[in-house]
Design a protein around this motif. Structure first.
Motif, PDB file in Angstrom:
ATOM      1  N   LEU A 213     -45.909  65.474  40.833  1.00 44.94           N
ATOM      2  CA  LEU A 213     -44.801  65.608  39.894  1.00 44.94           C
ATOM      3  C   LEU A 213     -44.920  66.969  39.229  1.00 44.94           C
ATOM      4  CD1 LEU A 213     -45.131  62.146  38.040  1.00 44.94           C
ATOM      5  CD2 LEU A 213     -43.860  62.630  40.161  1.00 44.94           C
ATOM      6  N   ILE A 214     -43.787  67.549  38.853  1.00 47.55           N
ATOM      7  CA  ILE A 214     -43.795  68.739  38.010  1.00 47.55           C
ATOM      8  C   ILE A 214     -42.979  68.426  36.767  1.00 47.55           C
ATOM      9  CG2 ILE A 214     -41.907  69.770  39.354  1.00 47.55           C
ATOM     10  CD1 ILE A 214     -42.936  72.519  38.420  1.00 47.55           C
ATOM     11  N   ILE A 215     -43.487  68.854  35.626  1.00 48.22           N
ATOM     12  CA  ILE A 215     -42.843  68.586  34.345  1.00 48.22           C
ATOM     13  C   ILE A 215     -42.016  69.813  33.966  1.00 48.22           C
ATOM     14  CG2 ILE A 215     -43.177  67.875  31.959  1.00 48.22           C
ATOM     15  CD1 ILE A 215     -44.190  65.887  34.135  1.00 48.22           C
ATOM     16  N   PRO A 216     -40.689  69.751  34.100  1.00 47.45           N
ATOM     17  CA  PRO A 216     -39.848  70.914  33.785  1.00 47.45           C
ATOM     18  C   PRO A 216     -39.568  71.010  32.294  1.00 47.45           C
ATOM     19  CG  PRO A 216     -38.492  69.134  34.618  1.00 47.45           C
ATOM     20  CD  PRO A 216     -39.909  68.628  34.635  1.00 47.45           C
ATOM     21  N   SER A 217     -38.928  72.095  31.900  1.00 50.65           N
ATOM     22  CA  SER A 217     -38.630  72.314  30.479  1.00 50.65           C
ATOM     23  C   SER A 217     -37.677  71.264  29.927  1.00 50.65           C
ATOM     24  CB  SER A 217     -38.048  73.713  30.286  1.00 50.65           C
ATOM     25  OG  SER A 217     -36.874  73.877  31.050  1.00 50.65           O
ATOM     26  N   TRP A 218     -36.841  70.679  30.812  1.00 49.45           N
ATOM     27  CA  TRP A 218     -35.852  69.702  30.342  1.00 49.45           C
ATOM     28  C   TRP A 218     -36.374  68.266  30.336  1.00 49.45           C
ATOM     29  CZ3 TRP A 218     -35.353  72.629  34.832  1.00 49.45           C
ATOM     30  CH2 TRP A 218     -35.505  71.944  36.036  1.00 49.45           C
ATOM     31  N   ALA A 219     -37.630  68.060  30.621  1.00 46.50           N
ATOM     32  CA  ALA A 219     -38.176  66.700  30.617  1.00 46.50           C
ATOM     33  C   ALA A 219     -38.249  66.143  29.192  1.00 46.50           C
ATOM     34  CB  ALA A 219     -39.562  66.681  31.248  1.00 46.50           C
ATOM     35  N   ASP A 220     -38.107  64.845  29.080  1.00 42.23           N
ATOM     36  CA  ASP A 220     -38.292  64.161  27.805  1.00 42.23           C
ATOM     37  C   ASP A 220     -39.767  64.281  27.419  1.00 42.23           C
ATOM     38  OD1 ASP A 220     -38.570  62.421  25.682  1.00 42.23           O
ATOM     39  OD2 ASP A 220     -37.667  60.704  26.703  1.00 42.23           O
ATOM     40  N   PRO A 221     -40.083  64.889  26.271  1.00 39.72           N
ATOM     41  CA  PRO A 221     -41.493  65.051  25.902  1.00 39.72           C
ATOM     42  C   PRO A 221     -42.245  63.732  25.722  1.00 39.72           C
ATOM     43  CG  PRO A 221     -40.036  65.661  24.086  1.00 39.72           C
ATOM     44  CD  PRO A 221     -39.175  65.492  25.292  1.00 39.72           C
ATOM     45  N   ALA A 222     -41.506  62.633  25.589  1.00 35.69           N
ATOM     46  CA  ALA A 222     -42.190  61.337  25.490  1.00 35.69           C
ATOM     47  C   ALA A 222     -43.039  61.071  26.728  1.00 35.69           C
ATOM     48  CB  ALA A 222     -41.162  60.224  25.305  1.00 35.69           C
ATOM     49  N   LEU A 223     -42.679  61.675  27.849  1.00 38.90           N
ATOM     50  CA  LEU A 223     -43.457  61.495  29.076  1.00 38.90           C
ATOM     51  C   LEU A 223     -44.869  62.041  28.911  1.00 38.90           C
ATOM     52  CD1 LEU A 223     -43.401  60.558  32.022  1.00 38.90           C
ATOM     53  CD2 LEU A 223     -42.431  62.776  32.650  1.00 38.90           C
ATOM     54  N   LEU A 224     -45.063  62.893  27.925  1.00 40.46           N
ATOM     55  CA  LEU A 224     -46.376  63.482  27.677  1.00 40.46           C
ATOM     56  C   LEU A 224     -47.209  62.712  26.657  1.00 40.46           C
ATOM     57  CD1 LEU A 224     -45.318  67.247  27.448  1.00 40.46           C
ATOM     58  CD2 LEU A 224     -46.330  66.080  29.420  1.00 40.46           C
ATOM     59  N   HIS A 225     -46.551  61.872  25.833  1.00 41.45           N
ATOM     60  CA  HIS A 225     -47.331  61.315  24.716  1.00 41.45           C
ATOM     61  C   HIS A 225     -47.002  59.875  24.321  1.00 41.45           C
ATOM     62  CE1 HIS A 225     -43.934  61.671  21.945  1.00 41.45           C
ATOM     63  NE2 HIS A 225     -43.739  62.917  22.372  1.00 41.45           N
ATOM     64  N   GLU A 226     -45.971  59.253  24.881  1.00 42.68           N
ATOM     65  CA  GLU A 226     -45.624  57.898  24.430  1.00 42.68           C
ATOM     66  C   GLU A 226     -46.571  56.869  25.048  1.00 42.68           C
ATOM     67  OE1 GLU A 226     -41.911  54.729  24.485  1.00 42.68           O
ATOM     68  OE2 GLU A 226     -41.532  56.827  24.994  1.00 42.68           O
ATOM     69  N   PRO A 227     -47.368  56.174  24.257  1.00 43.45           N
ATOM     70  CA  PRO A 227     -48.321  55.206  24.807  1.00 43.45           C
ATOM     71  C   PRO A 227     -47.638  54.175  25.700  1.00 43.45           C
ATOM     72  CG  PRO A 227     -48.743  55.572  22.473  1.00 43.45           C
ATOM     73  CD  PRO A 227     -47.444  56.252  22.777  1.00 43.45           C
ATOM     74  N   GLY A 228     -48.233  53.954  26.861  1.00 38.04           N
ATOM     75  CA  GLY A 228     -47.712  52.975  27.804  1.00 38.04           C
ATOM     76  C   GLY A 228     -46.582  53.479  28.671  1.00 38.04           C
ATOM     77  N   ARG A 229     -45.997  54.642  28.332  1.00 40.32           N
ATOM     78  CA  ARG A 229     -44.886  55.185  29.104  1.00 40.32           C
ATOM     79  C   ARG A 229     -45.071  56.695  29.345  1.00 40.32           C
ATOM     80  NH1 ARG A 229     -40.125  52.612  29.701  1.00 40.32           N
ATOM     81  NH2 ARG A 229     -38.933  54.540  29.391  1.00 40.32           N
ATOM     82  N   ASP A 230     -46.305  57.115  29.388  1.00 38.10           N
ATOM     83  CA  ASP A 230     -46.580  58.530  29.606  1.00 38.10           C
ATOM     84  C   ASP A 230     -47.335  58.721  30.916  1.00 38.10           C
ATOM     85  OD1 ASP A 230     -49.093  57.567  29.001  1.00 38.10           O
ATOM     86  OD2 ASP A 230     -49.384  58.823  27.220  1.00 38.10           O
TER      87      ASP A 230
END
Length: 393
Positions: A86-103
């Motif tokens: 996967l690549i994390i682009p600038s337009w990604a939802d930042p929750a993908l980086l830090h939301e517990p259980g959904r990151d």
């Protein structure tokens, strides 16, 4: 700064351990089928990386794909298709980086638990190319960093690596080792300088910091974007002839790859005059094709066929095959992915992430039709798995 970063890394690793020990959600059907597949006995001569390569052709091809994802649902969908990265682009939802259980760390715990390790990459150079700085931190431009003491350069690489790894990212598409020789705006302060020896020095320090944080550095953009006719984000771009690139632009790669064979290299989209694959008629070649689709570019890199070069058996990833006119004006993404893998890429990257099932099918069909040798797919998949092993995934 380094002590703080090490503490953060220790905390992140502890968190990962805790996550891995908690009950995982019920896997999707695709993951469950993979988990229930019979495990073949591995011959003693097979390397650990080879043993991790999927045996099913479609799964093997999918493991070579690196796709952009904007949120947790898209990430799950890509992994369910078997995407190896996967690549994390600038337009990604930042929750993908830090939301517990959904990151990303939750996804690693789930899919990794079923024998599906995967790579996560990001463009994080510092300065004008760094994503999600409110989560991952804000760092100085590479050109400014180059003027700081060695311990600051290496410490910055380490601090970036700690932040990335704590949030589930294991590959940084940095540092840029293009030489800033003609003032091309797209290169500019992203470059470490115009002198190859200085670029090697600074890139080496920065890369060691990343590696100390268990993050893979990526040297880009082979064979050299610094003197291209324009920005490949916006247009087809042509460099000076290959012999001129050999004389200067490729110079950083040999020393860096000799020191960091576990690093990856990003193949650029630049058209290089004189870069003609063996068996091709130069008269029919025209101005050329983008390096990312050119077998000769991969041969030169693999064999170290440039002054000071060394053979390289690590991962070669393409530049973006979906978001740059320098490739889209030449071939649509499905065709570009197929041709890149056939030419020698180990990972085909497209930031849109669109049409993943269809593109996997296109490449599978090319393998079944003999357009791409199965050996080419096998070697690429093995390199991808070895890179994951190198960073403990």
């Amino acid at each position: 700064m380094a002590r703080i970063a090490r503490a953060l890394l220790a905390g992140a690793l502890s968190l990962t351990t805790l996550i891995s020990c908690t009950p995982t959600p019920e896997p999707t059907t695709a993951v469950l089928e993979s988990a229930e597949a019979p495990v073949a006995e591995v011959p003693p001569s097979v390397s650990p990386a080879e043993a991790r390569v999927p045996q099913d052709l479609r799964a093997k091809v999918a493991s070579l794909m690196v796709v952009g994802v904007a949120n947790y649902e898209q990430a799950r969908a890509a992994l369910d298709q078997g995407a190896g990265g996967l690549i994390i682009p600038s337009w990604a939802d930042p929750a993908l980086l830090h939301e517990p259980g959904r990151d990303l760390n939750a996804l690693r715990a789930e899919y990794g638990g079923y024998g599906r390790p995967f790579s996560v990459a990001i463009d994080f150079e510092g300065g004008r190319v760094q994503r999600h700085t409110h989560v991952l931190g804000d760092f100085m431009p590479p050109r400014v960093l180059a003027g700081t003491p060695p311990e600051v350069i290496q410490g910055t690489g380490y601090d970036i690596g700690v932040a990335l790894r704590a949030h589930g990212i294991n590959v940084d598409y940095a540092p840029v080792v293009d030489l800033d020789l003609v003032g091309l705006e797209i290169v500019g302060d992203r470059a470490l300088g115009s002198d190859p020896a200085e670029v090697v020095r600074v890139a080496g320090l920065f890369s060691q910091g990343l590696i100390d944080a268990a993050v893979t550095p990526t040297f880009k953009h082979f064979p050299g974007h610094g003197r291209a006719s324009g920005d490949t984000h916006h247009q087809l771009a042509v460099t000076p002839p290959i012999e001129e690139l050999r004389a200067a632009d490729t110079a950083p790669y040999g020393p860096l790859l000799a020191r960091f064979p576990q690093a990856s290299v990003m193949m650029g989209h630049m058209i290089v005059p004189g870069l003609v694959p063996a068996g091709w008629n130069p008269a029919d070649f025209g101005v050329g094709i983008p390096s990312s689709l050119n077998p000769e570019a991969y041969r030169i890199l693999r064999e170290g066929d440039y002054p000071g070069g060394v053979p390289f058996n690590g991962v070669v990833v393409t530049d973006d095959l979906s978001g740059m006119r320098g490739i889209l004006d030449y071939a649509p993404t499905p065709e570009a992915v197929k041709r890149a893998i056939g030419a020698g890429a180990d990972q085909a990257l497209w930031s849109s992430g669109a049409d993943l099932p269809h593109i996997i099918d296109v490449v599978v069909a090319a393998v079944e039709a003999g357009e791409i040798p199965i050996e080419r797919v096998d070697e690429a998949a093995t390199r991808v798995q070895q890179q994951l092993i190198d960073v403990g995934l």
